[in-house]
Design a protein around this motif. Structure first.
Motif, PDB file in Angstrom:
ATOM      1  N   TYR A 241      -3.569   5.308   1.893  1.00 17.58           N
ATOM      2  CA  TYR A 241      -4.653   4.828   2.760  1.00 17.58           C
ATOM      3  C   TYR A 241      -6.004   4.769   2.043  1.00 17.58           C
ATOM      4  N   ARG A 242      -6.150   5.546   0.977  1.00 15.60           N
ATOM      5  CA  ARG A 242      -7.379   5.495   0.189  1.00 15.60           C
ATOM      6  C   ARG A 242      -7.027   5.601  -1.286  1.00 15.60           C
TER       7      ARG A 242
ATOM      8  N   TYR B 176       0.831  -1.200   0.000  1.00 17.96           N
ATOM      9  CA  TYR B 176       0.000   0.000   0.000  1.00 17.96           C
ATOM     10  C   TYR B 176       0.870   1.257   0.000  1.00 17.96           C
TER      11      TYR B 176
ATOM     12  N   THR C 279      -6.604  -6.059  -5.399  1.00 22.97           N
ATOM     13  CA  THR C 279      -7.704  -6.180  -4.446  1.00 22.97           C
ATOM     14  C   THR C 279      -8.879  -6.813  -5.194  1.00 22.97           C
TER      15      THR C 279
ATOM     16  N   THR D  22      -7.278   1.770   4.572  1.00 24.48           N
ATOM     17  CA  THR D  22      -6.534   0.516   4.535  1.00 24.48           C
ATOM     18  C   THR D  22      -5.781   0.322   5.851  1.00 24.48           C
TER      19      THR D  22
ATOM     20  N   THR E 173      -8.361  -8.251   0.418  1.00 26.92           N
ATOM     21  CA  THR E 173      -7.611  -7.007   0.303  1.00 26.92           C
ATOM     22  C   THR E 173      -6.334  -7.249  -0.494  1.00 26.92           C
ATOM     23  N   ARG E 174      -5.635  -6.179  -0.784  1.00 27.62           N
ATOM     24  CA  ARG E 174      -4.352  -6.311  -1.489  1.00 27.62           C
ATOM     25  C   ARG E 174      -3.355  -7.080  -0.625  1.00 27.62           C
ATOM     26  N   THR E 175      -3.373  -6.860   0.672  1.00 27.42           N
ATOM     27  CA  THR E 175      -2.494  -7.602   1.576  1.00 27.42           C
ATOM     28  C   THR E 175      -2.850  -9.084   1.578  1.00 27.42           C
TER      29      THR E 175
END
Length: 798
Positions: free
Chosen positions: A356-357, A333, A595, A380, A604-606
């Motif tokens: 964060y967005r 991110y 994502t 995020t 999520t991307r993570t």
């Protein structure tokens, strides 16, 4: 597939860069072109400018952020007084000193007495060279971007701690550093930060716990949402929300006065921006997402044309000191930023921007013909940390790469290649089959059957190739351009039986056979029980992400990663039954990181990153061996070979040199190869670069003549593959690589430097040196002679 789009995109970027290099004045203004106007127009017209097809602008174009309204009561701050800083940590080698009034800090080396500051070096401060806004930016402990949802939900505003009349609500010492909490009451933001000193690095972290960007107090004061009160409510609470943050963005920032330094950016194999006093004023700068773009936010937007960031690293050399920094937590991110002096200020600086967005297109009807741009509502999650590894005494890019190699081994899990793996391997890719486009209906196009593949391997072995790794492309049902329902192996190539016999033959020669598995990322056949509307990857607007390859022929769908994982795991046993050595992964498994807003498979991307790691680890454990195509560094630790590793850069005009940072960091941990030699634009330069960078030779061939590939619209990239045209060159190049590198396949690269213009030297841990001469005339120095467009080897101890 995606790899075709990337190839065309990179060629386009190169062409643009060549043209622009003749127009440096125009490039200054190109860097200022805002993306915003283009997106606003698309939204007003109720249409999307680019859809989900990966079209990207030329390098240098970045989204502009509007400066937040200046606070007239804020005067320009001073740099912190270093003499008044408190010692908050001491590890015997370094001291960490902090300023409780700002959170700024310095790291002091007891041995060399060098100092690393979290702010620009005050010694070279010049108010005349910096605008008023940037004078405040440069002295602030952080910069940030935010959006006001009740004012304009698609417009970024940029500000900093001082500009928003921030205050520190707490400062406390911890065992190895300090914690500090910043508050900006006007916006309702609370930013908790931690700084820690370890053995040879300082780590800065934006903590998830305590991070806030909601103005709670003004919610209670808001009046009923009537027309009369709308303006009043907006003023009281514009719903400001954090979009991104740059913590201590000017750590190690230095002016160009001494011209003895550079910025290291993770562009391609690695690129340097030299400190230059006479650099022309420009607003061009580097800003790229770590691990590439996220397709969940791609609708109606454009992607960058730069090469994707594979390694979350950057650095600064300043005279006899420097650092290499790693985005340690939350890299997925984050973006890497870098700006040379005179782009925004008098300083050269590079940093991480924590995101964060994300901006995206929100359709307002089912046909997606109308909608608006906005930023995601959710923040995020996760801590965001950056480690600055401190370097003293000759802190060049080779030492930076060496320290990053150590990080990969200690923190990521990379291991050294076994010492027994000597000698160079030919990376031979064989293109099986594809679909030929017909006037009324399509037909199958066999290019290399399993029997023909066996004959190609036999001939190369007979002619002198002693070791090779064979990858079979286009083996699946329907061929190279078909995704979904891979098994059984297409019968027109030899079927499962033919592949088993090929695997047995290859292994009998001491070689290895892998199957290309990149197409599991997509589905354009409907097989495997796939339904696009149910199982496709969805963007934040809840639309399934479909795209056409650059030739505009076939539409395909991104598969939800969780669905893809199920299919790959289900097929694993079938792969084992073929007797092949493993799979070549890439695209959505190790390369593209998305994502997924599909409620059935959301992640999520993570979580997507963790899924890829889990799948690669399972494949490694089940099959024993895997390879990676292109790919990101988090995936490389599972691979024995990294195919398509970049050896170039994106041709930004502010970049001065490309260097083998990635190769120095990886050599001895994993073998790697570059683009196919028979498809490279400059055959001689390609093979010399491979020898200089410690790579392995790579070719892609077919048993059918090259003109046969023209029958398929998906294989335009493969314009010269007939193996009989390339037999001699393949064997010759393999032998050249083997002569230069056979003794160092498992050795670390310890140094890399220019001996003269166009003459490069690579040094390995065992003393082995390779000198490459790219010039059209010989190089001679102290008894060493290297012929034109050739190389020389100085073996260890000689």
């Amino acid at each position: 597939m995606i790899r075709f789009m990337k190839a065309k995109r990179n060629l386009t970027a190169l062409a643009v860069a060549i043209v622009l290099s003749c127009m440096p004045v125009l490039m200054v203004f190109a860097g200022q072109a805002p993306v915003q106007a283009k997106e606003d127009k698309a939204a007003e017209n109720g249409s999307q400018e680019a859809s989900n097809e990966g079209q990207k602008p030329a390098p240098g174009k970045e989204e502009e952020a509007k400066p937040a309204a200046a606070n007239p009561n804020v005067k320009e701050p001073d740099f912190p007084k270093e003499s008044a800083m408190q010692i908050v940590a001491d590890n015997g080698r370094y001291q960490l000193k902090a300023d409780p009034k700002s959170g700024h800090f310095i790291v002091f080396s007891k041995q060399s007495e060098q100092v690393w500051r979290s702010y620009p070096d005050p010694q070279y401060w010049s108010s005349q060279e910096n605008s008023k806004a940037w004078r405040v930016h440069l002295k602030s402990p952080f910069m940030f971007r935010f959006v006001e949802f009740k004012v304009r939900r698609d417009l970024l505003k940029e500000s900093n701690y001082y500009e928003q009349s921030g205050k520190i609500s707490s400062f406390e010492r911890i065992n190895d550093g300090f914690k500090i909490t910043y508050e900006m009451p006007n916006l309702g933001f609370v930013i908790p930060v931690q700084v820690r000193l370890k053995d040879d690095y300082v780590e800065t972290t934006v903590l998830e716990e305590g991070l806030k960007d909601v103005k709670e107090a003004q919610k209670e004061e808001a009046k009923p949402n009537t027309k009369a009160n709308a303006k009043s409510n907006a003023k009281k609470d514009p719903e400001a929300r954090l979009v991104s943050l740059r913590l201590f963005p000017f750590f190690g920032a230095q002016a160009s006065d001494g011209e003895n330094g550079f910025l290291l950016i993770p562009d391609g194999s690695g690129a340097l921006i030299d400190f230059k006093k006479d650099r022309a004023n420009t607003t061009s700068f580097y800003n790229e997402r770590i691990y590439g773009e996220d397709w969940a936010y791609s609708s109606g937007t454009t992607f960058s044309n730069r090469l994707p960031v594979r390694m979350p690293v950057f650095g600064i050399k300043d005279g006899d000191k420097g650092f290499v920094a790693v985005a340690h937590q939350g890299a997925e991110y984050a973006s890497v930023l870098a700006a040379p002096s005179k782009s925004f200020s008098q300083y050269n600086w590079t940093t991480v921007e924590q995101i964060y967005r994300f901006k995206h297109f929100q359709p307002s009807n089912t046909r997606r013909t109308a909608g608006f741009y906005t930023y995601s509502k959710e923040l995020t999650a996760g801590d965001r940390s950056v480690r600055y590894y401190l370097l003293e005494e000759q802190p060049d890019y080779a030492r930076m790469a060496g320290r990053y190699r150590q990080y990969l081994m200690e923190e990521v899990g990379y291991e050294r290649l076994p010492a027994s793996e000597e000698g160079v391997r030919l990376q031979l890719h064989l293109l099986g089959g594809d679909t030929a486009k017909g006037f009324l209906w399509d037909s199958y196009l066999p290019l290399t059957t399993t029997d023909e593949a066996e004959e190609i391997v036999r001939q190369l072995h007979y002619l002198g190739v002693e070791d090779m790794s064979v990858v079979y492309l286009g083996w699946q049902k329907g061929g190279y351009s078909k995704a979904g329902g891979h098994f059984p192996v297409d019968r027109r190539l030899g079927g499962n039986g033919g592949m088993k016999r090929l695997a047995d033959f290859v292994r009998s020669k001491g070689f290895s056979l892998f199957l290309d598995a990149r197409s599991y990322t997509f589905n354009n056949t409907g097989r495997d029980g796939f339904r696009g509307s149910r199982d496709g990857l969805r963007d934040q607007g809840s639309s399934v992400i479909r795209f056409r390859s650059w030739n505009r022929e076939d539409e395909t769908t991104f598969v939800s990663p969780r669905f893809m994982e199920e299919v790959v795991l289900r097929d694993m046993q079938k792969v084992k039954e073929l007797g092949v050595d493993g799979l070549l992964f890439g695209d959505g498994i190790g390369d593209i990181l998305n994502t997924d807003y599909n409620e059935r498979y959301s992640l999520t991307r993570t979580e997507s990153l963790e899924l890829q790691r889990r799948l690669l680890q399972t494949a490694q454990e089940e099959l024993g061996r895997i390879q990676l195509a292109e790919g990101n560094v988090y995936a490389g630790k599972f691979a024995e070979h990294w195919d398509g590793l970049s050896n170039d850069y994106s041709y930004d005009l502010f970049v001065d040199r490309t260097v083998p940072f990635a190769q120095i960091a990886l050599h001895g941990l994993v073998s790697y190869s570059f683009e196919y030699a028979n498809l490279s634009g400059n055959y001689t330069e390609n093979y010399l670069r491979g020898i200089e960078y410690g790579a392995e030779p790579s070719f892609v061939v077919t048993s059918s003549p090259s003109q046969e590939l023209l029958k398929s619209k998906s294989l335009n990239r493969y314009y010269s593959t007939y193996y009989k045209d390339w037999l001699e060159q393949i064997v010759t190049q393999y032998q050249l690589y083997n002569d230069a590198l056979s003794e160092v396949r498992t050795e670390f690269i310890t140094d890399h430097r220019a001996l003269a213009k166009g003459v490069m030297e690579t040094t390995y841990a065992n003393g082995h040196r390779v000198v490459v001469n790219y010039n059209a005339y010989p190089y001679s120095n102290e008894g060493l002679v290297v012929q034109a467009n050739d190389f020389a080897v100085i073996r260890g101890g000689q």
